[in-house]
Structures are given as C-alpha cells and as structure tokens.
Design an enzyme around this catalytic site. Structure first.
Site, PDB file in Angstrom:
ATOM      1  N   GLY A   1      34.900  39.399  42.003  1.00 39.47           N
ATOM      2  CA  GLY A   1      33.686  40.102  41.621  1.00 39.47           C
ATOM      3  C   GLY A   1      33.034  40.757  42.819  1.00 39.47           C
ATOM      4  N   ILE A   2      31.717  40.879  42.757  1.00 37.70           N
ATOM      5  CA  ILE A   2      30.977  41.513  43.835  1.00 37.70           C
ATOM      6  C   ILE A   2      29.919  40.521  44.317  1.00 37.70           C
ATOM      7  CG2 ILE A   2      29.231  42.575  42.326  1.00 37.70           C
ATOM      8  CD1 ILE A   2      29.502  45.106  44.086  1.00 37.70           C
ATOM      9  N   GLY A   3      29.643  40.512  45.610  1.00 36.26           N
ATOM     10  CA  GLY A   3      28.645  39.600  46.137  1.00 36.26           C
ATOM     11  C   GLY A   3      29.149  38.895  47.374  1.00 36.26           C
ATOM     12  N   ALA A   4      28.325  37.979  47.875  1.00 39.54           N
ATOM     13  CA  ALA A   4      28.622  37.335  49.154  1.00 39.54           C
ATOM     14  C   ALA A   4      29.873  36.462  49.088  1.00 39.54           C
ATOM     15  CB  ALA A   4      27.418  36.504  49.599  1.00 39.54           C
TER      16      ALA A   4
ATOM     17  N   GLU B   1      38.350  43.748  37.061  1.00 38.62           N
ATOM     18  CA  GLU B   1      37.331  44.509  36.322  1.00 38.62           C
ATOM     19  C   GLU B   1      36.543  45.381  37.282  1.00 38.62           C
ATOM     20  OE1 GLU B   1      34.792  42.120  33.763  1.00 38.62           O
ATOM     21  OE2 GLU B   1      33.059  43.269  34.421  1.00 38.62           O
TER      22      GLU B   1
END
Length: 450
Positions: free
Chosen positions: A235-238, A258
C-alpha cells in the site's frame, strides 16, 4: 483511417469545458468520473458550475471516486449539493471532509442531499454500479495526449474508469500533457470519444510519510517473509515505504498491486523488479492506480512498456491474484480482536475510508502457491493510550477472522492460520503492547477463550 484524419477528428471534437458540459442532456441521470489522478479538474469545475446554475432538470446520480482535494473541494457548495445525489465508495481524506462539510451545510440548507457512502469491495465496485443503476449516461476522465494512431491512454487510473468508460453512452475527456502514457487495456480511440477538452494541470502529489521506530520494527518482520521471486502488493504510507527499503536486498521481484506508490518505483529503478517469475503478465508491473510523492515518478512511467494499467476487476480479483506464485500482500488495520476479526475502515463504527481492496488481496495472496497475506499495524494508537488489539471488535468488520493469517505489530509476527480460538487469543496478546496484555488476558478469560 490515415493519421491526418485522426487529427481532423480530434479538432472536430475539441471544445471548451463549458461547452463540453452543455453537450449533456438536461435530464441526465447517471454521471461517473475518473478516480484519483484520472478525475478531470477542469471538467469537474465546469460541471459543478452548471449544476449550481440549475442546468439539470432532475437530480442526477454522480459517482465521485477518491480524488485530489482541489477536485473534491469544488463540490463543497450548497447550491451544487442541492442539485445532485453524490455517491462515494471511499471516504478517505478530502471526501470525508466533503461529507462532514455537507452535514454542516445541511443545518442551514435542509434540502441539501448528504453524499452517500457505498460499501463494496474494490474488485466488485463497477459491478455494483451497473447492477444498481445500469450504464452511465456519461463518463468524464483525464487522459494522456493522443498518439499517432489516434489513441489516448488512461495513464495512472485504470481502477473503475476503464470499465465505466467502456459501458458509458458518452465519453468526455480532458487531455492533460502531464498524464503519462501507460500500457494494458486502458486505451481509448479518438473515434470512440464524444467530446474533448484540453487542460494542463499537475497530477496529485501525496505527502511523504515520516517513519517512526515502530514502522521500522514492523518492516523488519514483514521483509523477512518476502522471498526472492515474490510478487508483491504494497500500500502507501510509512510501513510500506520501510518494507520497500528492505526489499532492495531481494531479487527478481514481481509487482501486482492495487496502488503503485513510491516504494514500488524505487524498487523497479533499483533493479529489484524483473517480473520474470510471474505466472501472469510476465515482464509487466501491473497496477490499477498510481500515486506518488515525487513528480519524477510519473515521468518515469511515461511510455514505459513495462507499466501495465488494468481495471480493479482484474487487478483486485482474488482468482487473478492467486495465479501468481509467492504472492505477498501487505495491508494495515485499525483494530483486530482476540478472535482475529479485522477492522480497517472505521473507528467506533464511524466510516473513515472504504472497504477498498484489503479482502481481495488477503484472499488472493492466501490462495497463491507459497503466498502470504500480511496485516500489519502499530500495536497502539493515540500515543500508546489505546490498544489496537481488543477483546471484541466494536467496529465494522473488513476482513473476517477465517481469512486472517499473518499479523504483524512492532512486538512480533504470528500466523493465525491453523490455530484454535484460544491459540489465536494467546498469539495476538503477545503482539499487543505490554501495558495492555494483562487486561486482554482477563477479558479473554471472561470470553472463555483463554
């Protein structure tokens, strides 16, 4: 058709944003837009101005997918919200703010229509739209410039836009030279388009996430689970960013995801991704949406033949995901209870995002040969005052307990698959922050699962 005729056709269909919106019938019933970077900002502005000016004779249904703040903000106008029925499948970020603002405005405008949330899995969203409403009267989206063969590319948004565009009665496109040309099924010919406008705008830039020590510990556990030749979804993020840094020691990875984010592009540029060991889409990095914090990454995708943009009903389809061996999916959660039920889209029953593609990838990765589905999160929230591991879920279930296998926090990693209810409770309590473990054990005893 000779190439010169494509240019002629293009200019015959080229018009201004206001005139493009005026080609819509006044009794239009269903309007859909592209998602994320595919939402056309100039056409959205013209549409909202027309709606506020009472252009439509009825109250059209308008599907607004997740989009940039500058686009979503154009709907924060009581005169617009009184005249359309806004339907949203994802309430993250700016769309959540839009809904909150609409509820405030409704106090002084009782005839305002509060936006509706639509719960659907990402892979099945378009199926739900078509089953509920039928084909869109019009689909509006942003594309790359036309090539010498007369084709536009959907660029970095294949999610819902590809199937909705192919189903819609009318297509209005906004040509943006900053939209990269990608490959896969997301192309549309000038002869299939009803109306064209041109507008140059920056694509969405997401803020970089600052990592903390907990992110690094979680990423260490997750990276250990990823073998060479794995096909990954991040996914996206830290946490995904930290996982990505650790995958720079892996070889011949594949990408089927995705959301394509910074860390994926960095792995591709570093030579860690070859896609050669995939069973589907060999040689291609498959995604349905791309969002970056670095503008250069959009440029990297432009005319790159390894970049394949596909719709969500393909990328997120668990049966498709499962066909790539060693699939590793990594997603986060808000809460997990001692039974293993996972909540990822709400806090205290309040919808904060959407169902998204978590369950699609959990099920697909689990069924992949040697595949692993990871759910990872900090053990606590609110500066350590609230445990994310709870006795009983007081939230909307995103992933049922029978689908949950690998769970990771900064305190460790466990695989719940094959464990009894009691064993699950023991394992999850060991992943909780130490200050909450005694309380969780006591609650587990009351539930007779410890």
């Amino acid at each position: 058709m000779p190439a010169a005729n494509y240019d002629q056709l293009y200019h015959q269909k080229l018009t201004s944003p206001d005139e493009a919106i005026k080609t819509l019938a006044r009794d239009t019933k269903l309007i859909t837009f592209g998602c994320y970077c595919g939402t056309p900002p100039r056409l959205t502005r013209a549409f909202c101005e027309a709606a506020a000016a009472d252009y439509f004779t009825g109250t059209p249904d308008v599907y607004l997918l997740r989009s940039g703040k500058e686009v979503v903000d154009q709907y924060i106008n009581a005169e617009v919200l009184k005249r359309i029925r806004l339907l949203c499948p994802f309430l993250g970020g700016s769309v959540r703010q839009l809904v909150d603002r609409a509820q405030e405005l409704s106090e002084s405008h009782p005839d305002l229509i509060i936006p509706h949330y639509l719960p659907e899995h990402f892979s099945l969203y378009v199926r739900g739209v078509l089953a509920r409403h039928g084909k869109p009267d019009v689909h509006l989206f942003q594309v790359s410039p036309m090539d010498e063969h007369g084709y536009f590319s959907f660029g970095v948004d294949g999610s819902m836009s590809i199937p909705l565009a192919f189903a819609a009665e009318k297509l209005i496109i906004e040509v943006n030279p900053n939209m990269p040309r990608t490959f896969g099924p997301g192309v549309i010919h000038v002869s299939q388009v009803s109306t064209i406008i041109e507008h140059t705008s920056d694509l969405t830039i997401v803020p970089e996430k600052t990592e903390c020590p907990e992110d690094s510990k979680i990423a260490d556990f997750v990276a250990e689970l990823v073998p060479d030749h794995a096909c990954v979804q991040l996914g996206i993020g830290a946490v995904p960013n930290e996982v990505g840094k650790r995958l720079k020691h892996k070889n011949d990875l594949g990408v089927h995801t995705e959301l394509l984010g910074d860390t994926m592009i960095e792995l591709i540029q570093a030579g860690n991704v070859s896609n050669r060991y995939k069973q589907l889409d060999v040689g291609h990095s498959v995604f349905n949406v791309a969002l970056f914090s670095n503008r250069d990454y959009y440029d990297f995708m432009d005319n790159n033949p390894t970049m394949a943009c596909h719709p969500a009903h393909y990328v997120n389809n668990p049966h498709i995901i499962a066909q790539n061996d060693r699939m590793v999916s990594v997603n986060s959660f808000v809460e997990i209870d001692l039974f293993g039920q996972v909540a990822s889209e709400s806090i205290n029953w309040r919808q904060i995002s959407g169902s998204g593609g978590q369950l699609d990838f959990v099920r697909g990765a689990f069924r992949s040969k040697e595949g692993i589905a990871v759910l990872a999160a900090h053990a606590t929230a609110k500066n350590g005052r609230v445990s994310k591991i709870v006795p009983r879920l007081q939230n909307i279930v995103t992933t049922p307990r029978n689908d949950v296998s690998f769970v990771v926090t900064e305190h460790g990693c466990t695989n719940l698959f094959g464990m009894s209810t009691s064993e699950r409770a023991h394992a999850l309590i060991e992943l909780a922050a130490p200050q909450f473990r005694d309380e969780l054990r006591e609650e587990a005893r009351k539930l007779t699962i410890y």
